[in-house]
Design a protein around this motif. Structure first.
Motif, PDB file in Angstrom:
ATOM      1  N   LEU A 200       0.828  -1.211   0.000  1.00 59.08           N
ATOM      2  CA  LEU A 200       0.000   0.000   0.000  1.00 59.08           C
ATOM      3  C   LEU A 200       0.864   1.264   0.000  1.00 59.08           C
ATOM      4  O   LEU A 200       0.521   2.264  -0.642  1.00 59.08           O
ATOM      5  CB  LEU A 200      -0.922   0.010   1.227  1.00 59.08           C
ATOM      6  N   ALA A 201       1.989   1.197   0.718  1.00 58.24           N
ATOM      7  CA  ALA A 201       2.903   2.349   0.778  1.00 58.24           C
ATOM      8  C   ALA A 201       3.521   2.635  -0.592  1.00 58.24           C
ATOM      9  O   ALA A 201       3.552   3.784  -1.050  1.00 58.24           O
ATOM     10  CB  ALA A 201       4.000   2.093   1.816  1.00 58.24           C
ATOM     11  N   VAL A 202       3.995   1.584  -1.242  1.00 55.61           N
ATOM     12  CA  VAL A 202       4.614   1.769  -2.562  1.00 55.61           C
ATOM     13  C   VAL A 202       3.554   2.212  -3.576  1.00 55.61           C
ATOM     14  O   VAL A 202       3.815   3.055  -4.433  1.00 55.61           O
ATOM     15  CB  VAL A 202       5.350   0.496  -3.026  1.00 55.61           C
TER      16      VAL A 202
ATOM     17  N   ALA B 174       7.857  -3.813 -15.695  1.00 62.63           N
ATOM     18  CA  ALA B 174       8.173  -2.857 -14.625  1.00 62.63           C
ATOM     19  C   ALA B 174       8.499  -3.597 -13.329  1.00 62.63           C
ATOM     20  O   ALA B 174       9.459  -3.254 -12.626  1.00 62.63           O
ATOM     21  CB  ALA B 174       7.001  -1.903 -14.417  1.00 62.63           C
ATOM     22  N   ILE B 175       7.710  -4.619 -13.025  1.00 67.44           N
ATOM     23  CA  ILE B 175       7.937  -5.383 -11.793  1.00 67.44           C
ATOM     24  C   ILE B 175       9.244  -6.168 -11.863  1.00 67.44           C
ATOM     25  O   ILE B 175      10.007  -6.218 -10.890  1.00 67.44           O
ATOM     26  CB  ILE B 175       6.727  -6.298 -11.507  1.00 67.44           C
ATOM     27  N   MET B 176       9.526  -6.745 -13.009  1.00 74.47           N
ATOM     28  CA  MET B 176      10.804  -7.445 -13.169  1.00 74.47           C
ATOM     29  C   MET B 176      11.984  -6.482 -12.989  1.00 74.47           C
ATOM     30  O   MET B 176      13.014  -6.842 -12.402  1.00 74.47           O
ATOM     31  CB  MET B 176      10.878  -8.091 -14.555  1.00 74.47           C
ATOM     32  N   SER B 177      11.828  -5.263 -13.453  1.00 75.94           N
ATOM     33  CA  SER B 177      12.949  -4.318 -13.435  1.00 75.94           C
ATOM     34  C   SER B 177      13.293  -3.814 -12.038  1.00 75.94           C
ATOM     35  O   SER B 177      14.376  -3.267 -11.830  1.00 75.94           O
ATOM     36  CB  SER B 177      12.654  -3.126 -14.359  1.00 75.94           C
ATOM     37  N   HIS B 178      12.386  -4.003 -11.064  1.00 78.63           N
ATOM     38  CA  HIS B 178      12.706  -3.473  -9.731  1.00 78.63           C
ATOM     39  C   HIS B 178      13.712  -4.356  -9.002  1.00 78.63           C
ATOM     40  O   HIS B 178      14.296  -3.937  -8.001  1.00 78.63           O
ATOM     41  CB  HIS B 178      11.428  -3.268  -8.892  1.00 78.63           C
TER      42      HIS B 178
ATOM     43  N   ALA C 286      10.545   4.912 -11.327  1.00 76.33           N
ATOM     44  CA  ALA C 286       9.837   5.341 -10.117  1.00 76.33           C
ATOM     45  C   ALA C 286       9.638   4.176  -9.150  1.00 76.33           C
ATOM     46  O   ALA C 286       9.781   4.338  -7.933  1.00 76.33           O
ATOM     47  CB  ALA C 286       8.491   5.955 -10.485  1.00 76.33           C
ATOM     48  N   LEU C 287       9.328   3.000  -9.671  1.00 72.85           N
ATOM     49  CA  LEU C 287       9.127   1.838  -8.798  1.00 72.85           C
ATOM     50  C   LEU C 287      10.390   1.549  -7.999  1.00 72.85           C
ATOM     51  O   LEU C 287      10.336   1.326  -6.778  1.00 72.85           O
ATOM     52  CB  LEU C 287       8.722   0.607  -9.622  1.00 72.85           C
ATOM     53  N   PHE C 288      11.524   1.555  -8.668  1.00 74.74           N
ATOM     54  CA  PHE C 288      12.795   1.294  -7.986  1.00 74.74           C
ATOM     55  C   PHE C 288      13.092   2.400  -6.964  1.00 74.74           C
ATOM     56  O   PHE C 288      13.551   2.123  -5.850  1.00 74.74           O
ATOM     57  CB  PHE C 288      13.926   1.196  -9.008  1.00 74.74           C
TER      58      PHE C 288
END
Length: 204
Positions: free
Chosen positions: A29-31, A97-101, A116-118
């Motif tokens: 939820l925070a992310v 995007a999820i793989m890249s984090h 931004a995700l990272f």
């Protein structure tokens, strides 16, 4: 966006199906909150981000670690999750995007959403940890200075990679202090859901 259009409700159901830990759900939820705020600030450089675009960024933040509880090793996370997302019709954009984090996945971070995700992942966890040691267990007590001070304390929240926080902001092209302040404000919007609105201290 190719693939099935995924709703926020469906993404939450996916998260809760695979993640029983309250702390991991709160991290999600925070992310998500940080990603939604970033979408409004960064998406295509336009201040008028669409609801669909904000939702996309939010969902990526919400489910980036959905497989972590069941598959916590670097050999499995986020690869297992990626397979599950593909089976369930999540788009290449979301899955990439999820793989890249994960630094070790070999998937480069090319788009603003991926960067931004990272930049938000470790930082959101760290800000949460700082809030939890405050007398009121509240985000209202957290500021950039207190976060930077704790970053220098290697014993504090030692699982959080400081380099990822620093490099994430740099890769995003934003000043670190500015990014920390931005994420603190984003998290305040969901403080009750995170248990960081001061209510936890009252019941302690």
């Amino acid at each position: 966006m190719e693939g099935t259009i995924i709703t926020r409700e469906a993404a939450w159901e996916l998260l809760t199906e695979f993640t029983q830990s309250e702390s991991l759900r709160k991290h999600a939820l925070a992310v998500e909150a940080c990603m939604r705020a970033c979408s409004r600030k960064l998406s295509d450089g336009s201040p008028d981000v669409t609801e669909d675009e904000e939702n996309l960024w939010g969902i990526v933040g919400l489910i980036h670690d959905f497989d972590y509880e069941k598959y916590p090793t670097p050999e499995e996370h986020p690869y297992k999750g990626n397979e599950i997302l593909k089976e369930r019709g999540y788009s290449d954009e979301i899955r990439r995007a999820i793989m890249s984090h994960a630094e070790y996945s070999g998937v480069t971070r090319d788009t603003p959403m991926e960067k931004a995700l990272f930049a938000c992942d470790e930082l959101a966890g760290f800000i949460t940890a700082v809030a939890l040691i405050k007398p009121g267990k509240s985000l209202a007590e957290v500021d950039t200075k207190s976060v930077r001070k704790r970053m220098k304390d290697k014993a504090f929240a030692r699982k959080v990679n400081r380099d990822d926080i620093i490099n994430g902001a740099a890769d995003l092209g934003v000043d670190l202090d500015e990014h920390i302040a931005f994420c603190i404000e984003a998290l305040k919007a969901v403080a009750p859901e995170l248990g960081l609105d001061g209510s936890a201290a009252k019941t302690a």
